[in-house]
Design a protein around this motif. Structure first.
Motif, short mmCIF file in Angstrom:
data_model
loop_
_atom_site.label_atom_id
_atom_site.label_comp_id
_atom_site.label_asym_id
_atom_site.label_seq_id
_atom_site.Cartn_x
_atom_site.Cartn_y
_atom_site.Cartn_z
N LEU A 11 7.74 -0.18 7.35
CA LEU A 11 7.95 -1.51 6.80
C LEU A 11 9.38 -1.69 6.32
O LEU A 11 9.96 -0.80 5.70
N VAL A 12 9.94 -2.85 6.64
CA VAL A 12 11.27 -3.24 6.16
C VAL A 12 11.11 -4.57 5.45
O VAL A 12 10.55 -5.52 6.01
N CYS A 20 8.48 -1.04 13.67
CA CYS A 20 8.09 -1.27 12.28
C CYS A 20 7.77 -2.75 12.06
O CYS A 20 7.98 -3.58 12.94
N HIS A 21 7.28 -3.06 10.88
CA HIS A 21 6.94 -4.43 10.51
C HIS A 21 8.03 -4.94 9.58
O HIS A 21 8.37 -4.28 8.59
N VAL A 22 8.60 -6.11 9.88
CA VAL A 22 9.67 -6.69 9.08
C VAL A 22 9.12 -7.90 8.32
O VAL A 22 8.55 -8.81 8.92
N ALA A 55 11.88 8.29 5.88
CA ALA A 55 11.70 7.00 5.21
C ALA A 55 10.64 6.16 5.92
O ALA A 55 10.68 5.97 7.13
N THR A 56 9.70 5.65 5.14
CA THR A 56 8.66 4.77 5.67
C THR A 56 8.86 3.32 5.24
O THR A 56 8.23 2.41 5.79
N TYR A 57 9.75 3.11 4.26
CA TYR A 57 10.00 1.77 3.72
C TYR A 57 11.50 1.63 3.47
O TYR A 57 12.16 2.59 3.04
N ALA A 58 12.03 0.44 3.74
CA ALA A 58 13.44 0.17 3.46
C ALA A 58 13.59 -1.28 3.04
O ALA A 58 12.83 -2.16 3.48
N ASN A 59 14.55 -1.55 2.20
CA ASN A 59 14.84 -2.93 1.78
C ASN A 59 16.20 -3.34 2.30
O ASN A 59 17.04 -2.50 2.63
N GLY A 100 0.79 -1.22 0.00
CA GLY A 100 0.00 0.00 0.00
C GLY A 100 0.83 1.27 0.00
O GLY A 100 0.45 2.27 0.62
N LEU A 101 1.94 1.28 -0.72
CA LEU A 101 2.80 2.45 -0.76
C LEU A 101 2.29 3.47 -1.77
O LEU A 101 1.64 3.11 -2.76
#
Length: 415
Positions: free
Chosen positions: A258-259, A278-280, A229-233, A176-177
């Motif tokens: 989210l990661v 966060c959620h991993v 940052a809200t998302y990271a890989n 949902g980004l």
């Protein structure tokens, strides 16, 4: 339908929201796409149509501009690994058919044996000429990414438009980004994880792409806060490295939601999520991207995770879904013969049906009802196909093609 990177870029051509962030600089998506177009014009002026070029650089804006430029101009970017040296790096350049190599000044000495022209990135001038984007199909080659070479010389893996664009669009939808998000990319962009789970996710969702020149465990949280940052890989051990930094009471006070990545240690998933709020999600999937699993803090130890939508476990003999496994009190499987099957992406035979229906020269009676994949067709000594042998083999090993509005048939596999 699978998008192309070109289509995703053009969809952002007039987008005023933040598209790229690096250190203290920012570009809107509109500016980002314009920069890609300028680099596309430069590539067109220097390379033959469809030519390959090497890029030896950290995660800097020019990497993003040249990747987008390759998509718009129809060229192929070859991600070169700066840990390679001398003849080994020259071997990679030759293997990937690079016509020339662009490099950051710091890496120029590594290319003394490149065997092709080498141009400092500082000398690469984007052109202001109008660029007509080269039409691209999902199967068209966009990038060559070398494997790590742990079991021999690195191999150049073909990454098509579809292979880059599809996971980006899929993950953007799954999580949902949107343009309200920022994707933090600190994994090296000459590897597939950063491109497919980072850069393309930002592109597909319209989220800002925040680049970190090189991964830094101590710089991770400050960067997350700085860029919003809200998302990271991630890939490999970065979660462990970040967890090894001194813990603070306010670690969870950050925008990260989210990661996503792979190969994270199981014990780290829950700890990281709790510490940083966060959620991993740690994933497992085939290299081709067709079969994927997702696991998180709630996944049982040793499990690959749950099947994602569109993936099923089917019995090879019948094509029917396998029943769930049953276990005794000691954890021994009771129905392994029935529960073990093949991992299958069941979403493809629907795209095929839509493709067939879209063909104007095929009437309803001419549409194939069953499809069977074989390594070779039986032929006579004069190379004519032995249709009688194919007919005799029937449709027992074939997949049924399900068209909208048609009734299901009882023969063949269920697809």
């Amino acid at each position: 339908m699978t998008p192309t990177v070109t289509e995703l870029l053009l969809a952002r051509a007039a987008d005023p929201s933040t598209g790229l962030l690096f250190e203290d600089r920012r570009w809107s998506w509109a500016d980002h796409v314009q920069a890609c177009a300028g680099h596309a014009a430069a590539l067109t002026a220097m390379l033959r149509p469809g030519g390959h070029f090497g890029l030896l650089a950290d995660n800097i804006p020019e990497f993003s501009f040249l990747l987008g430029g390759a998509a718009l101009s129809g060229h192929v970017l070859v991600g070169l690994n700066p840990t390679r040296r001398g003849t080994a790096l020259a071997r990679d350049v030759a293997l990937a058919d690079c016509e020339m190599v662009f490099a950051e000044d710091r890496y120029l000495p590594l290319l003394s044996e490149a065997g092709v022209p080498v141009l400092p990135l500082s000398d690469l001038e984007p052109l202001r000429e109008a660029v007509v984007p080269v039409a691209a199909k999902p199967e068209d080659l966009l990038m060559l990414i070398f494997t790590s070479g742990t079991s021999g010389d690195p191999k150049a893996v073909r990454c098509t438009h579809g292979k880059v664009a599809y996971p980006g669009a899929m993950l953007a939808t799954r999580f949902g980004l949107s343009t309200q998000d920022t994707a933090y990319v600190s994994m090296p962009m000459f590897h597939s994880n950063a491109i497919m789970a980072g850069w393309s996710v930002g592109l597909a969702s319209g989220a800002g792409i925040a680049l970190r020149r090189r991964f830094s465990a101590s710089g991770f949280l400050p960067d997350v806060r700085k860029f919003g940052a809200t998302y990271a890989n991630y890939v490999g051990k970065p979660l462990s490295y970040v967890l090894s930094t001194p813990e603070r009471d306010d670690d969870a006070d950050n925008p990260l939601k989210l990661v996503y990545g792979n190969e994270g240690a199981e014990a780290d998933l829950a700890v990281f999520g709790t510490r940083f709020g966060c959620h991993v999600v740690d994933a497992f999937g085939s290299t081709e991207g067709g079969v994927n699993f997702g696991r998180d803090a709630g996944t049982p130890a040793g499990s690959l995770g749950r099947l994602l939508d569109g993936v099923a476990i089917l019995a090879p003999e019948t094509g029917k879904p396998c029943p769930p496994a049953e276990f005794d009190a000691c954890g021994k499987p009771l129905n392994a013969a029935e529960a073990v099957g093949e991992l299958v992406n069941t979403g493809g035979a629907g795209e095929f049906a839509a493709f067939v229906v879209a063909q104007g020269d095929l009437g309803p009676k001419q549409r194939p009802r069953f499809v069977r994949v074989v390594e070779a067709l039986p032929r006579t000594a004069t190379h004519k196909v032995l249709k009688r042998e194919l007919a005799a083999e029937g449709v027992a090993e074939a997949w049924e093609v399900r068209y909208p509005g048609t009734r299901r048939r009882s023969q063949g596999r269920d697809r």
